[in-house]
Design a protein around this motif. Structure first.
Motif, PDB file in Angstrom:
ATOM      1  N   LYS A  66     -57.675  -6.874  28.693  1.00 42.13           N
ATOM      2  CA  LYS A  66     -57.644  -5.584  29.381  1.00 42.13           C
ATOM      3  C   LYS A  66     -56.413  -4.767  28.996  1.00 42.13           C
ATOM      4  O   LYS A  66     -56.385  -3.553  29.221  1.00 42.13           O
ATOM      5  CB  LYS A  66     -57.685  -5.794  30.902  1.00 42.13           C
ATOM      6  CG  LYS A  66     -59.055  -6.194  31.405  1.00 42.13           C
ATOM      7  CD  LYS A  66     -59.110  -6.262  32.927  1.00 42.13           C
ATOM      8  CE  LYS A  66     -60.527  -6.580  33.406  1.00 42.13           C
ATOM      9  NZ  LYS A  66     -60.616  -6.696  34.872  1.00 42.13           N
ATOM     10  N   LYS A 103     -58.808   3.511  36.632  1.00 37.37           N
ATOM     11  CA  LYS A 103     -59.638   4.518  37.293  1.00 37.37           C
ATOM     12  C   LYS A 103     -60.078   4.024  38.664  1.00 37.37           C
ATOM     13  O   LYS A 103     -60.671   2.952  38.782  1.00 37.37           O
ATOM     14  CB  LYS A 103     -60.862   4.837  36.430  1.00 37.37           C
ATOM     15  CG  LYS A 103     -61.720   5.962  36.983  1.00 37.37           C
ATOM     16  CD  LYS A 103     -62.871   6.297  36.036  1.00 37.37           C
ATOM     17  CE  LYS A 103     -63.737   7.417  36.589  1.00 37.37           C
ATOM     18  NZ  LYS A 103     -64.845   7.779  35.673  1.00 37.37           N
ATOM     19  N   GLU A 128     -67.492   4.474  29.672  1.00 40.49           N
ATOM     20  CA  GLU A 128     -66.262   3.794  30.093  1.00 40.49           C
ATOM     21  C   GLU A 128     -66.545   2.318  30.372  1.00 40.49           C
ATOM     22  O   GLU A 128     -65.726   1.445  30.032  1.00 40.49           O
ATOM     23  CB  GLU A 128     -65.689   4.466  31.341  1.00 40.49           C
ATOM     24  CG  GLU A 128     -65.097   5.843  31.071  1.00 40.49           C
ATOM     25  CD  GLU A 128     -64.765   6.584  32.351  1.00 40.49           C
ATOM     26  OE1 GLU A 128     -63.923   7.509  32.299  1.00 40.49           O
ATOM     27  OE2 GLU A 128     -65.358   6.259  33.413  1.00 40.49           O
ATOM     28  N   PHE A 129     -67.676   2.032  30.986  1.00 40.67           N
ATOM     29  CA  PHE A 129     -68.015   0.642  31.279  1.00 40.67           C
ATOM     30  C   PHE A 129     -68.241  -0.156  30.003  1.00 40.67           C
ATOM     31  O   PHE A 129     -67.821  -1.318  29.901  1.00 40.67           O
ATOM     32  CB  PHE A 129     -69.266   0.582  32.159  1.00 40.67           C
ATOM     33  CG  PHE A 129     -69.658  -0.811  32.555  1.00 40.67           C
ATOM     34  CD1 PHE A 129     -68.767  -1.648  33.213  1.00 40.67           C
ATOM     35  CD2 PHE A 129     -70.918  -1.299  32.256  1.00 40.67           C
ATOM     36  CE1 PHE A 129     -69.129  -2.944  33.568  1.00 40.67           C
ATOM     37  CE2 PHE A 129     -71.292  -2.593  32.608  1.00 40.67           C
ATOM     38  CZ  PHE A 129     -70.391  -3.412  33.264  1.00 40.67           C
ATOM     39  N   GLU A 183     -66.779   0.368  27.219  1.00 39.21           N
ATOM     40  CA  GLU A 183     -65.436   0.115  26.674  1.00 39.21           C
ATOM     41  C   GLU A 183     -64.739  -0.992  27.460  1.00 39.21           C
ATOM     42  O   GLU A 183     -64.110  -1.883  26.879  1.00 39.21           O
ATOM     43  CB  GLU A 183     -64.600   1.392  26.722  1.00 39.21           C
ATOM     44  CG  GLU A 183     -63.186   1.250  26.182  1.00 39.21           C
ATOM     45  CD  GLU A 183     -63.133   0.853  24.707  1.00 39.21           C
ATOM     46  OE1 GLU A 183     -62.169   0.162  24.313  1.00 39.21           O
ATOM     47  OE2 GLU A 183     -64.060   1.226  23.950  1.00 39.21           O
ATOM     48  N   MET A 184     -64.872  -0.973  28.777  1.00 39.47           N
ATOM     49  CA  MET A 184     -64.245  -1.996  29.612  1.00 39.47           C
ATOM     50  C   MET A 184     -64.776  -3.379  29.265  1.00 39.47           C
ATOM     51  O   MET A 184     -64.035  -4.370  29.245  1.00 39.47           O
ATOM     52  CB  MET A 184     -64.493  -1.692  31.094  1.00 39.47           C
ATOM     53  CG  MET A 184     -63.937  -2.734  32.048  1.00 39.47           C
ATOM     54  SD  MET A 184     -62.126  -2.801  32.060  1.00 39.47           S
ATOM     55  CE  MET A 184     -61.792  -1.500  33.255  1.00 39.47           C
ATOM     56  N   ASP A 198     -56.462   5.005  31.314  1.00 34.43           N
ATOM     57  CA  ASP A 198     -57.232   5.860  32.218  1.00 34.43           C
ATOM     58  C   ASP A 198     -58.540   5.198  32.649  1.00 34.43           C
ATOM     59  O   ASP A 198     -59.074   5.509  33.712  1.00 34.43           O
ATOM     60  CB  ASP A 198     -57.509   7.218  31.580  1.00 34.43           C
ATOM     61  CG  ASP A 198     -58.268   7.113  30.261  1.00 34.43           C
ATOM     62  OD1 ASP A 198     -58.165   6.068  29.601  1.00 34.43           O
ATOM     63  OD2 ASP A 198     -58.959   8.086  29.895  1.00 34.43           O
ATOM     64  N   ILE A 199     -59.035   4.285  31.838  1.00 33.03           N
ATOM     65  CA  ILE A 199     -60.236   3.527  32.216  1.00 33.03           C
ATOM     66  C   ILE A 199     -59.852   2.341  33.086  1.00 33.03           C
ATOM     67  O   ILE A 199     -60.469   2.077  34.120  1.00 33.03           O
ATOM     68  CB  ILE A 199     -60.992   3.033  30.961  1.00 33.03           C
ATOM     69  CG1 ILE A 199     -61.529   4.222  30.165  1.00 33.03           C
ATOM     70  CG2 ILE A 199     -62.128   2.084  31.340  1.00 33.03           C
ATOM     71  CD1 ILE A 199     -62.238   3.833  28.878  1.00 33.03           C
ATOM     72  N   ARG A 214     -65.966   4.944  40.242  1.00 33.89           N
ATOM     73  CA  ARG A 214     -66.967   4.302  39.393  1.00 33.89           C
ATOM     74  C   ARG A 214     -66.800   4.736  37.938  1.00 33.89           C
ATOM     75  O   ARG A 214     -66.568   5.921  37.655  1.00 33.89           O
ATOM     76  CB  ARG A 214     -68.368   4.641  39.882  1.00 33.89           C
ATOM     77  CG  ARG A 214     -69.492   3.970  39.094  1.00 33.89           C
ATOM     78  CD  ARG A 214     -70.851   4.386  39.630  1.00 33.89           C
ATOM     79  NE  ARG A 214     -71.034   3.898  40.984  1.00 33.89           N
ATOM     80  CZ  ARG A 214     -71.513   2.697  41.283  1.00 33.89           C
ATOM     81  NH1 ARG A 214     -71.833   1.841  40.304  1.00 33.89           N
ATOM     82  NH2 ARG A 214     -71.675   2.323  42.529  1.00 33.89           N
ATOM     83  N   LEU A 215     -66.910   3.785  37.015  1.00 35.54           N
ATOM     84  CA  LEU A 215     -66.812   4.102  35.594  1.00 35.54           C
ATOM     85  C   LEU A 215     -68.113   4.743  35.105  1.00 35.54           C
ATOM     86  O   LEU A 215     -69.193   4.435  35.592  1.00 35.54           O
ATOM     87  CB  LEU A 215     -66.548   2.831  34.780  1.00 35.54           C
ATOM     88  CG  LEU A 215     -65.253   2.058  35.066  1.00 35.54           C
ATOM     89  CD1 LEU A 215     -65.196   0.806  34.196  1.00 35.54           C
ATOM     90  CD2 LEU A 215     -64.025   2.921  34.823  1.00 35.54           C
ATOM     91  N   THR A 216     -67.978   5.649  34.135  1.00 36.83           N
ATOM     92  CA  THR A 216     -69.171   6.168  33.476  1.00 36.83           C
ATOM     93  C   THR A 216     -69.745   5.069  32.592  1.00 36.83           C
ATOM     94  O   THR A 216     -69.102   4.036  32.355  1.00 36.83           O
ATOM     95  CB  THR A 216     -68.830   7.387  32.608  1.00 36.83           C
ATOM     96  OG1 THR A 216     -67.981   6.955  31.531  1.00 36.83           O
ATOM     97  CG2 THR A 216     -68.103   8.461  33.412  1.00 36.83           C
TER      98      THR A 216
END
Length: 371
Positions: A174, A184, A192-193, A195-196, A180-181, A187-189
């Motif tokens: 991580k 955050k 973004e999810f 990428e996470m 920023d992700i 809820r992640l877009t």
């Protein structure tokens, strides 16, 4: 001592256990009367429940899982290394992690020594902490849970050491996720999810190239989000292809995630976290591992208000080793009438069942709040 939701705190209630930050510094000390401002701030910080003094349960105490010294040292070690990786160049990551390996192995040995030297069930609810960086505390908590599961499964010493190190580092990937992700609050877009989700692979790629760390530890980073039915990530592998450590980490990771304070949702109590795991037993999580975990942890923590199936209400007074869901209950009410307190041991009264848990402060009135 009573466990009370911050939603039901009232000015004048006495804090029975101090509130700490993740560095081990006291923010609000034991014995301090809470003010409206303190209560509002605790709620804003996402603290879900606190221990409050109560005349009828003042002798009930919860015990620390590991010593403050080891806890604080462990969190600091994780924080220092992870922050260095976060701020360092990619070419430096392996060097930074390898340099910390000896210190991390020392942490694991210290934690194992304390866990083996104690017959107490594992509970992380005894410390109320406010975390600036959830990932550091989460990494340590998952390590404790994973090691207790490993001990219940009778893993050998070398296996426990590798499991502990893998658990400590399971989320190191991580540090390669954009800030920023990672931080955050909402809820992640979908982008973004996606990428996470890469953090599992990033962590594996980093750890597997460290000669002083076993490859099984690297697989803890890679596999802790995989699920038995293949619905997990990053590879979507199924049960037979998931290493034992990955299955252990999956249980420990989810349990700590749902029972920890987060900015976007309140923490669950331990029995609620276990219900999440059992809902996925056999499909998402390994049943044997969940059962081993259940044997090792406090399901109903001391100070929790519970109602029995016969209508009596009381507070969990102490644990019965080996019977995590059958504690000793101090009865305070019968049919909503306050009575002289007495205790019932659920390992001896096998027909009694806990049917409800409560974090309200209805029984804290008058002088009982101001001890």
């Amino acid at each position: 001592m009573r466990l009370v939701s911050t939603k039901y705190l009232k000015p004048g209630m006495i804090l029975d256990k101090a509130v700490f930050n993740e560095k081990g510094n006291i923010l609000i000390n034991q014995g301090i009367p809470l003010t409206s401002g303190m209560i509002r701030r605790l709620q804003e910080l996402g603290i879900t429940f606190l221990y409050i003094a109560d005349r009828r349960t003042k002798d009930i105490k919860s015990k620390n899982t590991v010593s403050d010294k080891i806890h604080n040292k462990s969190i600091k070690s994780i924080e220092n290394t992870f922050k260095q990786i976060k701020s360092g160049k990619p070419i430096e990551h392996a060097y930074i992690l390898e340099k910390s390996t000896k210190e991390f192995k020392g942490v694991i040995h210290s934690v194992l020594s304390e866990l083996k030297g104690s017959k107490e069930l594992l509970s992380l609810l005894s410390e109320v902490m406010i975390y600036d960086h959830y990932i550091f505390s989460h990494s340590f908590n998952v390590t404790l849970y994973s090691l207790k599961i490993g001990m219940e499964l009778k893993l050998k010493e070398k296996q426990l050491e590798a499991l502990g190190l893998g658990a400590l580092l399971h989320d190191v990937g991580k540090m390669m996720i954009p800030a920023d992700i990672l931080s955050k609050p909402g809820r992640l877009t979908e982008d973004e999810f996606q990428e996470m989700k890469k953090h599992s692979f990033y962590g594996y790629e980093l750890i597997k190239n460290i000669p002083t760390i076993s490859l099984t530890a690297a697989h803890c980073a890679l596999l802790h989000h995989e699920r038995l039915d293949g619905s997990g990530y990053p590879r979507g592998v199924k049960g037979p292809d998931i290493h034992l450590f990955g299955k252990i980490l999956a249980v420990a990771d989810v349990f700590d995630a749902v029972t920890s304070n987060r900015s976007y949702r309140p923490a669950m109590l331990p029995h609620e976290g276990l219900e999440i795991l059992y809902a996925g037993a056999g499909k998402l999580f390994d049943v044997e591992i969940i059962n081993a975990f259940r044997r090792a942890i406090v399901v109903y923590p001391e100070g929790l208000t519970v109602t029995l199936h016969d209508g009596r209400t009381g507070v969990v007074a102490r644990q019965n080793t080996g019977y995590c869901d059958r504690p000793v209950i101090r009865i305070l009410e019968e049919e909503n009438v306050i009575v002289d307190s007495y205790e019932v041991d659920l390992t001896k009264e096998l027909d009694l069942m806990i049917v409800k848990c409560s974090l309200v402060s209805d029984q804290l009135t008058g002088d009982e709040e101001k001890i």
